[in-house]
Enzyme design. Structure first.
Site, short mmCIF file in Angstrom:
data_model
loop_
_atom_site.label_atom_id
_atom_site.label_comp_id
_atom_site.label_asym_id
_atom_site.label_seq_id
_atom_site.Cartn_x
_atom_site.Cartn_y
_atom_site.Cartn_z
N HIS A 146 40.12 33.05 45.70
CA HIS A 146 39.05 33.54 44.85
C HIS A 146 38.58 32.47 43.88
CE1 HIS A 146 42.95 34.11 43.11
NE2 HIS A 146 42.51 34.57 41.96
N ASP A 172 50.97 36.72 44.13
CA ASP A 172 50.91 36.04 45.43
C ASP A 172 51.99 36.51 46.42
OD1 ASP A 172 48.65 34.56 44.91
OD2 ASP A 172 49.72 32.73 44.36
N ALA A 215 47.25 22.08 31.68
CA ALA A 215 46.84 20.81 32.30
C ALA A 215 46.78 20.91 33.82
CB ALA A 215 47.78 19.69 31.87
N GLY A 259 52.06 34.84 40.03
CA GLY A 259 51.47 36.16 39.86
C GLY A 259 51.81 37.09 41.01
N ASP A 270 38.14 33.89 34.60
CA ASP A 270 39.03 35.01 34.34
C ASP A 270 39.27 35.67 35.68
OD1 ASP A 270 40.46 36.47 32.24
OD2 ASP A 270 39.29 38.18 32.90
N SER A 271 40.51 35.99 35.96
CA SER A 271 40.81 36.48 37.30
C SER A 271 41.95 37.48 37.29
CB SER A 271 41.15 35.32 38.23
OG SER A 271 42.29 34.61 37.74
N HIS A 287 44.36 25.86 28.36
CA HIS A 287 45.33 24.96 27.74
C HIS A 287 46.36 24.48 28.76
CE1 HIS A 287 43.53 26.69 24.12
NE2 HIS A 287 44.11 25.73 23.43
#
Length: 205
Positions: free
Chosen positions: A187, A162, A13, A160, A76-77, A11
């Site tokens: 990734h 990072d 953009a 996240g 998914d990560s 969801h």
């Protein structure tokens, strides 16, 4: 009016644009208007109750392919830490107990790793990218970005974990990398570049 040919299970953009940017060079004739997000298609978010990245990516892609009637891709990560047996893994986004609390998540992980010496701070970002077609065809590929955890956050870019992750071969955190360089080695970039020829085949490119 252009009709979408490919659905992306998000969801967000910005994420649609990022994934399209990865796929477009390898999928002949794929224009930005050919892809649509789950949000644009009015599709609900399924319950992600898988126990692996692969399972959760497939759950999202299957649900969107079924509701939209279009080939659907999803990912998914998360981050996996060697000495933690692969955790946080699929729980990366809610490691501190609240989904998407980036700063709290990385601070908790740093606290849990506080006594771990540098030579044992290996980690990797992992992305499972799935392609599901309405006729039941399925494919999942895995992209990995190996590296190590730092002891303090650094950098303002990315999101996240990072700011506390240095990719193999780099000298700065993901949050300090040029965005183009990050996408080149990430990734997610690796996973979707591997998936791209299969998307092209499904779309007849």
């Amino acid at each position: 009016m252009t009709v979408a040919r490919l659905a992306i299970a998000t969801h967000n953009a910005h994420k649609v644009g990022e994934i399209w940017g990865i796929l477009a060079p390898a999928v002949p004739g794929l224009a930005r208007e050919d892809v649509a997000s789950a949000g644009e298609l009015g599709a609900p978010s399924p319950v992600e109750d898988g126990v692996t990245f692969e399972q959760n990516a497939l759950i999202k892609a299957r649900a969107l392919a079924a509701s939209s009637g279009l080939p659907a891709i999803a990912d998914d990560s998360g981050i996996t830490v060697d000495v933690m047996g692969g955790a946080p893994g699929i729980f990366s986004a809610l490691w501190s107990g609240r989904h998407g609390a980036d700063r709290e998540n990385l601070e908790l992980l740093l606290a849990q790793m506080a006594d771990i010496p540098d030579e044992h701070r290996g980690a990797a970002f992992v992305c499972a990218a799935a392609l599901v077609t309405p006729d039941g065809g399925e494919l999942v590929v895995i992209g990995r970005m190996p590296g190590r955890l730092t002891r303090e956050p650094a950098g303002e870019s990315g999101f996240g974990y990072d700011p506390i992750f240095v990719a193999e071969g780099e000298s700065v955190t993901n949050a300090e990398l040029d965005p183009a360089r990050k996408n080149e080695i990430s990734h997610r970039g690796r996973a979707f570049r591997e998936l791209a020829p299969h998307v092209a085949a499904v779309l007849g490119g």
